[in-house]
Design an enzyme around this catalytic site. Structure first.
Site, mmCIF file in Angstrom:
data_model
loop_
_atom_site.group_PDB
_atom_site.id
_atom_site.type_symbol
_atom_site.label_atom_id
_atom_site.label_comp_id
_atom_site.label_asym_id
_atom_site.label_seq_id
_atom_site.Cartn_x
_atom_site.Cartn_y
_atom_site.Cartn_z
ATOM 1 C CD GLU A 118 -3.171 -0.845 0.498
ATOM 2 O OE1 GLU A 118 -3.406 0.444 0.108
ATOM 3 O OE2 GLU A 118 -4.213 -1.678 0.751
ATOM 4 C CG ASP A 167 -6.233 0.683 -5.110
ATOM 5 O OD1 ASP A 167 -7.021 0.140 -5.881
ATOM 6 O OD2 ASP A 167 -5.437 0.100 -4.244
#
Length: 184
Positions: A118, A167
């Site tokens: 992430e 994303d």
């Protein structure tokens, strides 16, 4: 490859213990690297909310959005903060819960065979140079540990769950990242 317990932790990472992971069906079958983004609250950076979320300790009262997500059991192997600092939640030989319903090249359940990183960020906000530098070093480490992860097997969350996820977003500079990986 024999994965010693030491190699399953990135040496430069701050360790943040979570219970949000489990065993992989086959720990030798790691062949995909998935890049995500996260910000809590959305499009706000800094603080410890991401770490709290991945550890199941997000305080619902701190922001209205947190009420919607606080009970989710989600994790990633690593988080790269805006500063470039790397935080590791799950050893690489275990399954983090980052991909959700997903598929890559016809194979479903990407969590079984992938590593999730992430980036603290949002789809439309540029990532920092420090994040790219840390992502390159971390990716190189992971690729050396798991040789089945090749340049062609490094994808965004959007690539494995295209109808659900966007994303790391349009702000992520794939050409810069891939050029940096090729140079290592």
């Amino acid at each position: 490859m024999n994965h010693s317990s030491h190699s399953n932790f990135y040496p430069s990472a701050l360790q943040c213990v979570t219970s949000h992971y489990d065993d992989r069906p086959d720990p030798q079958d790691v062949s995909l690297l998935v890049i995500h983004n996260i910000s809590l609250p959305p499009e706000q950076f800094g603080g410890k909310e991401i770490e709290a979320f991945f550890c199941g300790k997000l305080d619902k009262s701190r922001h209205p959005y947190f009420e919607l997500i606080a009970d989710m059991r989600v994790s990633a192997h690593c988080l790269i903060k805006r500063s470039g600092e790397v935080v590791q939640f799950v050893p690489f030989n275990h399954r983090a819960w980052h991909a959700g319903k997903s598929s890559f090249q016809g194979r479903s359940i990407c969590n079984d065979y992938s590593i999730g990183i992430e980036l603290e960020g949002a789809d439309h906000i540029a990532y920092t140079n420090a994040q790219y530098a840390s992502l390159l070093k971390l990716s190189h480490y992971i690729m050396a540990l798991f040789p089945h992860i090749t340049l062609a097997r490094i994808v965004g969350h959007c690539d494995i769950a295209p109808l659900r996820k966007s994303d790391p977003g349009v702000a992520f500079d794939w050409p810069l990242f891939r050029q940096g990986l090729s140079a290592l």
